[in-house]
Design a protein around this motif. Structure first.
Motif, mmCIF file in Angstrom:
data_model
loop_
_atom_site.group_PDB
_atom_site.id
_atom_site.type_symbol
_atom_site.label_atom_id
_atom_site.label_comp_id
_atom_site.label_asym_id
_atom_site.label_seq_id
_atom_site.Cartn_x
_atom_site.Cartn_y
_atom_site.Cartn_z
ATOM 1 N N UNK A 38 0.670 -1.243 0.056
ATOM 2 C CA UNK A 38 0.132 0.188 0.043
ATOM 3 C C UNK A 38 0.802 1.270 -0.047
ATOM 4 N N UNK A 39 0.289 2.401 -0.195
ATOM 5 C CA UNK A 39 1.024 3.656 -0.257
ATOM 6 C C UNK A 39 0.046 4.713 -0.752
ATOM 7 N N UNK A 40 0.361 5.820 -0.799
ATOM 8 C CA UNK A 40 -0.521 7.138 -1.339
ATOM 9 C C UNK A 40 -0.186 6.904 -2.947
ATOM 10 N N UNK A 41 -1.152 7.631 -3.642
ATOM 11 C CA UNK A 41 -1.037 7.719 -5.157
ATOM 12 C C UNK A 41 0.432 8.343 -5.323
ATOM 13 N N UNK A 42 0.859 7.785 -6.579
ATOM 14 C CA UNK A 42 2.449 8.181 -6.832
ATOM 15 C C UNK A 42 3.588 7.453 -5.790
ATOM 16 N N UNK A 43 3.336 6.642 -5.056
ATOM 17 C CA UNK A 43 4.113 5.959 -4.022
ATOM 18 C C UNK A 43 5.323 5.111 -4.753
ATOM 19 N N UNK A 44 4.943 4.635 -5.846
ATOM 20 C CA UNK A 44 5.729 3.781 -6.606
ATOM 21 C C UNK A 44 5.280 2.236 -6.584
ATOM 22 N N UNK A 45 4.039 2.007 -6.371
ATOM 23 C CA UNK A 45 3.579 0.647 -5.960
ATOM 24 C C UNK A 45 3.596 -0.227 -7.558
ATOM 25 N N UNK A 46 3.109 0.672 -8.378
ATOM 26 C CA UNK A 46 3.161 -0.138 -9.700
ATOM 27 C C UNK A 46 4.232 -0.254 -10.301
ATOM 28 N N UNK A 47 5.205 0.775 -10.388
ATOM 29 C CA UNK A 47 6.628 0.735 -10.699
ATOM 30 C C UNK A 47 7.308 -0.401 -10.135
ATOM 31 N N UNK A 48 7.062 -0.775 -8.898
ATOM 32 C CA UNK A 48 7.528 -1.965 -8.095
ATOM 33 C C UNK A 48 7.037 -3.270 -8.772
ATOM 34 N N UNK A 245 0.743 2.702 12.574
ATOM 35 C CA UNK A 245 1.983 3.138 12.614
ATOM 36 C C UNK A 245 1.917 4.808 12.584
ATOM 37 N N UNK A 246 2.774 5.508 13.069
ATOM 38 C CA UNK A 246 2.833 7.024 12.735
ATOM 39 C C UNK A 246 3.366 7.354 11.202
ATOM 40 N N UNK A 247 4.382 6.796 10.879
ATOM 41 C CA UNK A 247 4.968 7.212 9.549
ATOM 42 C C UNK A 247 3.836 7.043 8.470
ATOM 43 N N UNK A 248 3.169 5.818 8.424
ATOM 44 C CA UNK A 248 2.027 5.487 7.607
ATOM 45 C C UNK A 248 0.801 6.526 7.630
ATOM 46 N N UNK A 249 0.624 6.925 8.942
ATOM 47 C CA UNK A 249 -0.701 7.909 9.163
ATOM 48 C C UNK A 249 -0.200 9.065 8.501
ATOM 49 N N UNK A 250 1.014 9.466 8.730
ATOM 50 C CA UNK A 250 1.792 10.832 8.232
ATOM 51 C C UNK A 250 1.563 10.882 6.865
ATOM 52 N N UNK A 251 2.046 9.714 6.123
ATOM 53 C CA UNK A 251 2.062 9.431 4.637
ATOM 54 C C UNK A 251 0.774 9.560 4.135
ATOM 55 N N UNK A 252 -0.304 9.184 4.475
ATOM 56 C CA UNK A 252 -1.832 9.244 3.973
ATOM 57 C C UNK A 252 -2.452 10.658 4.421
ATOM 58 N N UNK A 253 -2.120 11.086 5.632
ATOM 59 C CA UNK A 253 -2.791 12.273 5.859
ATOM 60 C C UNK A 253 -1.936 13.507 5.593
ATOM 61 N N UNK A 254 -0.844 13.307 5.227
ATOM 62 C CA UNK A 254 0.114 14.540 4.819
ATOM 63 C C UNK A 254 0.566 15.266 6.297
#
Length: 258
Positions: A38-48, A245-254
Motif C-alpha cells: 500500500x501507499x499514497x498515489x504516486x508512491x511507486x507501487x505499480x513501478x515496483x 504506525x505514525x509514519x503510515x498515518x503521516x504519509x496518508x494524511x500529510x
C-alpha cells in the motif's frame, strides 16, 4: 512456511533520469503468504510491480525468485518462471471471447510446437483441445463458463476483473501479483473479490502480492503489509502494526502524528 523466501527483493530501485521512482526497497515473500503493498498515489507501487515482472530493469539491487536472479529477464521469461499479474487498468482482449482470453495464457505453456500448428498436425489439434478443456475448467471456478463465447468487452466490470484474474491464473503461477483488483467495484463486488482471493490462494497454493487502496480489503485478507511512500519502504508488519504506525498515518494524511 518455508525458511527460504520465494521472492527476495534486495535493495532494489530504479531511476528515470534524475528521478528515483523506487529506491532501496527490501522485501521477502514466503510460499503461501498473502501480502499487501500500500501507499499514497504516486508512491511507486505499480513501478515496483513492473520491476518484478520485467517491464522495467532495476538500476540498483537484485530480485531473486526461487533463488534465481530475475534482473534483465523479459516479461515472458519471468511469466514462465512462475510470476503472473493483473493490471490496475484491465487489459483484456476485448474483441476476443471470454474463453479465448483464458486460452491465450495457456498458449505460453503449450506443449505442441509452432510448426505443428502451421502444418495442422495431430499434436496441434490435441493440444488445442486440451487447452480449451483446461480453460473451461478455470472459467467454472470463476462462474464465467456460461459466458465463454461472450466478447470480453461486453462483460460487466466486475466480471471483467474476474476474467483477468482467471487469465493470470491460467499461466500456473507460483506468485500472483494483483494491481488494485477492487478498483471501480461496488461494496458487494469488493466483498465477493475478498472471498475469491482467499479461495484461489488456498485452492492453487499461491503466494499473492496485492496492491490495493481499499483499506478494509487489505486489512481483511493480508497477513503482512509493506508500505511505500515516494518510492521508499517506510513500514512493514501486521495489519494492526500498519494501522497504528505514525509514519503510515503521516504519509496518508500529510501531517506529522504526535
Amino acid at each position: 512456511m518455508a525458511n527460504t523466501p520465494l521472492l527476495k527483493v534486495d535493495n532494489v530501485g530504479i531511476q528515470f533520469g534524475g528521478l528515483k521512482a523506487v529506491s532501496g526497497v527490501n522485501a521477502e515473500l514466503y510460499q503461501g503468504e498473502l501480502i499487501g503493498l500500500i501507499g499514497p498515489n504516486g508512491a511507486g507501487k505499480t513501478t515496483f510491480f513492473n520491476l518484478l515482472t520485467g517491464v522495467y530493469v532495476p538500476t540498483e539491487g537484485q530480485i531473486l525468485f526461487g533463488g534465481e536472479k530475475l534482473n534483465g529477464l523479459a516479461p515472458y521469461q519471468i511469466t514462465r518462471k512462475g510470476i503472473s499479474r493483473t493490471f490496475q487498468n484491465i487489459r483484456l482482449f476485448g474483441d476476443l471471447s471470454v474463453l479465448d482470453n483464458v486460452k491465450v495464457a495457456y498458449h505460453s505453456l503449450a506443449k505442441h510446437s509452432i510448426l505443428s500448428s502451421i502444418l495442422r498436425l495431430p499434436s496441434h489439434f490435441s493440444g488445442e483441445k486440451e487447452m480449451e478443456e483446461k480453460a473451461v475448467e478455470f472459467l467454472k471456478i470463476f462462474n464465467l463458463d456460461g459466458l465463454k463465447y461472450e466478447m470480453a468487452k461486453n462483460l460487466p466490470y466486475g466480471q471483467q476483473r474476474r476474467l483477468e484474474i482467471a487469465r493470470a491464473l491460467a499461466a500456473h503461477p507460483k506468485l500472483l501479483l494483483l494491481d488494485e483488483p477492487a478498483a471501480g467495484m461496488n461494496p458487494q463486488e469488493t466483498k465477493e473479490l475478498m472471498d475469491l482471493i482467499a479461495f484461489i490462494r488456498k485452492e492453487f497454493n499461491l503466494t499473492i502480492l496485492l496492491i490495493e487502496h481499499d483499506m478494509p480489503l487489505v486489512m481483511g485478507v493480508c497477513e503482512r503489509i509493506y508500505v511505500l511512500d515516494h518510492g521508499q519502504l517506510i513500514a512493514q508488519g501486521s495489519p494492526e502494526d500498519i494501522r497504528n504506525n505514525p509514519k503510515v498515518i503521516e504519509a496518508y494524511l500529510g501531517e506529522e502524528v504526535s
